[in-house]
Enzyme design. Structure first.
Site, PDB file in Angstrom:
ATOM      1  N   TYR A 104       0.624  -1.579   0.259  1.00 40.25           N
ATOM      2  CA  TYR A 104       0.126  -0.017   0.019  1.00 40.25           C
ATOM      3  C   TYR A 104       1.039   1.420  -0.028  1.00 40.25           C
ATOM      4  O   TYR A 104       1.881   1.391   0.692  1.00 40.25           O
ATOM      5  CB  TYR A 104      -1.077   0.289   1.514  1.00 40.25           C
ATOM      6  CG  TYR A 104      -2.255   1.294   1.637  1.00 40.25           C
ATOM      7  CD1 TYR A 104      -2.631   1.279   0.496  1.00 40.25           C
ATOM      8  CD2 TYR A 104      -1.438   2.180   2.123  1.00 40.25           C
ATOM      9  CE1 TYR A 104      -3.407   2.576   0.514  1.00 40.25           C
ATOM     10  CE2 TYR A 104      -2.561   3.076   2.109  1.00 40.25           C
ATOM     11  CZ  TYR A 104      -3.596   3.615   1.748  1.00 40.25           C
ATOM     12  OH  TYR A 104      -4.408   4.403   1.597  1.00 40.25           O
ATOM     13  N   ASP A 106       8.981   2.594  -0.524  1.00 40.17           N
ATOM     14  CA  ASP A 106       7.933   3.627   0.402  1.00 40.17           C
ATOM     15  C   ASP A 106       8.143   2.979   1.663  1.00 40.17           C
ATOM     16  O   ASP A 106       8.302   1.663   2.202  1.00 40.17           O
ATOM     17  CB  ASP A 106       6.688   3.331   0.400  1.00 40.17           C
ATOM     18  CG  ASP A 106       5.429   3.480   1.078  1.00 40.17           C
ATOM     19  OD1 ASP A 106       5.502   4.435   1.826  1.00 40.17           O
ATOM     20  OD2 ASP A 106       4.415   3.573   1.036  1.00 40.17           O
ATOM     21  N   LYS A 128       4.749   8.549   8.717  1.00 36.68           N
ATOM     22  CA  LYS A 128       4.165   8.140  10.425  1.00 36.68           C
ATOM     23  C   LYS A 128       5.452   8.611  10.782  1.00 36.68           C
ATOM     24  O   LYS A 128       4.530   9.573  12.207  1.00 36.68           O
ATOM     25  CB  LYS A 128       4.170   6.380  10.305  1.00 36.68           C
ATOM     26  CG  LYS A 128       2.815   6.154   9.462  1.00 36.68           C
ATOM     27  CD  LYS A 128       2.507   4.924   9.026  1.00 36.68           C
ATOM     28  CE  LYS A 128       0.873   4.605   8.570  1.00 36.68           C
ATOM     29  NZ  LYS A 128       0.926   4.282   7.176  1.00 36.68           N
TER      30      LYS A 128
HETATM   31  C1  LIG Z   1       0.127   4.926   5.573  1.00 39.56           C
HETATM   32  C2  LIG Z   1       1.289   4.078   4.324  1.00 39.56           C
HETATM   33  C3  LIG Z   1       1.013   5.100   3.245  1.00 39.56           C
HETATM   34  C4  LIG Z   1      -0.148   5.725   3.504  1.00 39.56           C
HETATM   35  O1  LIG Z   1      -0.039   7.598   4.753  1.00 39.56           O
HETATM   36  P1  LIG Z   1      -1.343   7.696   4.814  1.00 39.56           P
HETATM   37  O2  LIG Z   1      -0.301   9.004   6.347  1.00 39.56           O
HETATM   38  O3  LIG Z   1      -2.276   7.126   5.213  1.00 39.56           O
HETATM   39  O4  LIG Z   1      -1.631   8.771   3.465  1.00 39.56           O
HETATM   40  C5  LIG Z   1       1.840   4.904   2.540  1.00 39.56           C
HETATM   41  N1  LIG Z   1       2.622   4.113   2.543  1.00 39.56           N
HETATM   42  C6  LIG Z   1       2.783   2.787   3.708  1.00 39.56           C
HETATM   43  C7  LIG Z   1       3.874   2.225   3.796  1.00 39.56           C
HETATM   44  C8  LIG Z   1       1.334   2.806   4.711  1.00 39.56           C
HETATM   45  O5  LIG Z   1       2.106   2.376   5.193  1.00 39.56           O
END
Ligand SMILES: *Cc1c(COP(=O)(O)O)cnc(C)c1O
Length: 434
Positions: free
Chosen positions: A146, A241, A274
């Site tokens: 994601y 990511d 995060k």
């Molecule tokens: C949480 C998450 C996102 C999205 O971040 P948001 O602040 O919720 O938009 C993107 N990539 C990864 C791997 C994530 O865990």
């Protein structure tokens, strides 16, 4: 016995009248596991309390950011001081430089960084930058990873490698995902085939190095090595990511974990969120200078944000990064997380429940089958009824894990050995029911 959820029910009924599904992010709705979501009143350390004043040991930590636990005094103080100075100016501040310096110190794969407000925004901007830098349109992502909800990333695999993905959300036109190729995680043969077919048109390969959005699945070393080699060979950018893994699995993030085994290993671009916000809306993306200088106002790739580098969020993030940089922080957090995982494994074994689990730093995952899965399809073979029994059994015993089997779990520095022991004891009771 199940807790009385009256106040949670009342709030959920109110919320549903005016907020779609009663929640502002879908997984909070308990749709996968059934039941009423808990409305949280307050939190401290490793615990939060719902609207009935029921206490839970928190293993979601706001889905990752709360690595210090809730209400860490140094963070609260930094945020309070920042709030008094002003909420937002729409003009630059020194704290943005300080946070950028701290991030670059911890992630030497990057020379420059741009701050934004959410992981979605960071991933979306990283893709635009990769396309701008390469002059190419195509991108590779992996099933089960994601990267936020930008249109081009809400895609599932098409029928074959020659065809591109299909949108996983209504409202995403097929033309918008026609450049996104979705591959199976940890499948080297498929990766090689994709590069052979499309390599010279690929702007970037985006990957969660340790995937936390299909529970917890590591990219294998040979697979990661091949991702790196093929991106270099074809001139595509390798985009990590690390929104979830960044400053969570190690101080140097997942890229440092891979560099331990693959000497000199670096991604070309990193997406963060995060933990760097410490619970406030803050995210970032960064790369080498030559790539980052293509961004507006220097270059032709447009990117902007009214609240980007927000002074309160940067204070929160900076205080959080300073705490996790203290000597021994990750050793302690990792040991704690490993003890939880070992305890759960032992409890499952004692009750004869098929179980496997893994962790890195303060992030963990477990599965109700014997061996660790390598890809999304295997993760999704989990018996969801058994998972839901486990989820609600733990919830009823005051243990809050992610309300979906495809999400990772998080331990914070505030979790004590008593919290871990209570969790393992509760899990053993619930394993008896499986
Ligand atoms: C949480 C998450 C996102 C999205 O971040 P948001 O602040 O919720 O938009 C993107 N990539 C990864 C791997 C994530 O865990």
């Amino acid at each position: 016995m199940a807790h009385n959820t009256d106040n949670n029910n009342t709030l959920f009924e109110r919320a549903k009248q005016i907020i779609p599904g009663g929640v502002n992010s879908p997984v909070r709705a308990f749709k996968a596991v059934g039941g009423t979501p808990r409305f949280i009143q307050r939190a401290q350390g490793a615990h939060f309390w719902d609207a009935n004043d029921q206490r839970y040991i928190d293993y979601i930590g706001s889905w990752g950011p709360m690595i210090l636990g809730h209400g860490h005094p140094a963070v609260v103080q930094a945020v309070q001081a920042a709030v008094r100075e002003g909420f937002s100016f729409g003009a630059p501040t020194e704290r943005e430089i300080e946070l950028a310096q701290e991030i670059l110190r911890l992630l030497p794969s990057m020379d420059m960084v741009r701050l934004v407000s959410s992981g979605t925004e960071a991933a979306m901007s990283a893709i635009r930058l990769a396309r701008g830098a390469t002059g190419r349109s195509k991108l590779i992502k992996f099933e089960g990873c994601y990267h936020g909800h930008a249109d081009a990333l809400l895609v599932k695999a098409g029928s074959g490698l020659a065809t591109f993905g299909n949108a996983t959300s209504a409202g995403v036109p097929p033309e918008v995902v026609q450049h996104t190729l979705v591959l199976e995680y940890n499948n080297i043969a498929q990766l090689e085939e994709a590069f052979t077919l499309h390599g010279t048109g690929i702007a970037c390969l985006m990957i969660e190095p340790i995937a936390g959005n299909m529970n917890f699945v590591r990219a294998s070393l040979p697979f990661m090595k091949r991702c790196r080699e093929l991106c270099t060979q074809y001139g595509a950018l390798l985009v990590f990511d690390e929104v979830m893994t960044g400053f969570r699995v190690a101080l140097g993030s997942a890229q440092s974990v891979y560099a331990r085994h693959l000497p000199g290993f670096e991604p070309d671009m990193t997406v963060m969120g995060k933990v760097i916000g410490g619970g406030m809306p803050l995210a970032a993306f960064g790369a080498k200078r030559a790539v980052m200088e293509l961004l507006a106002p220097l270059g032709a790739v447009y990117q902007a944000g009214t609240l980007s580098g927000n002074p309160v969020a940067t204070a929160c993030g900076l205080a959080t990064l300073r705490e996790i940089s203290k000597p021994g922080f990750f050793e302690d957090l990792s040991a704690k997380t490993r003890s939880l995982v070992a305890g759960l494994k032992a409890a499952a074994a004692a009750e004869g429940v098929p179980f496997s689990a893994d962790s890195e730093g303060g992030m963990f995952g477990f599965f109700l089958f014997d061996s660790l899965p390598q890809n999304y399809a295997t993760v999704m073979t989990t018996d969801s009824k058994r998972f839901n029994t486990l989820f609600h059994g733990l919830l009823d015993r005051g243990i809050y894990i992610a309300p979906a089997l495809y999400e990772a779990g998080f331990v914070s520095a505030a979790h004590t050995s008593d919290d871990i022991a209570a969790t393992v004891a509760a899990a053993r009771e619930v394993f008896k029911l499986l």
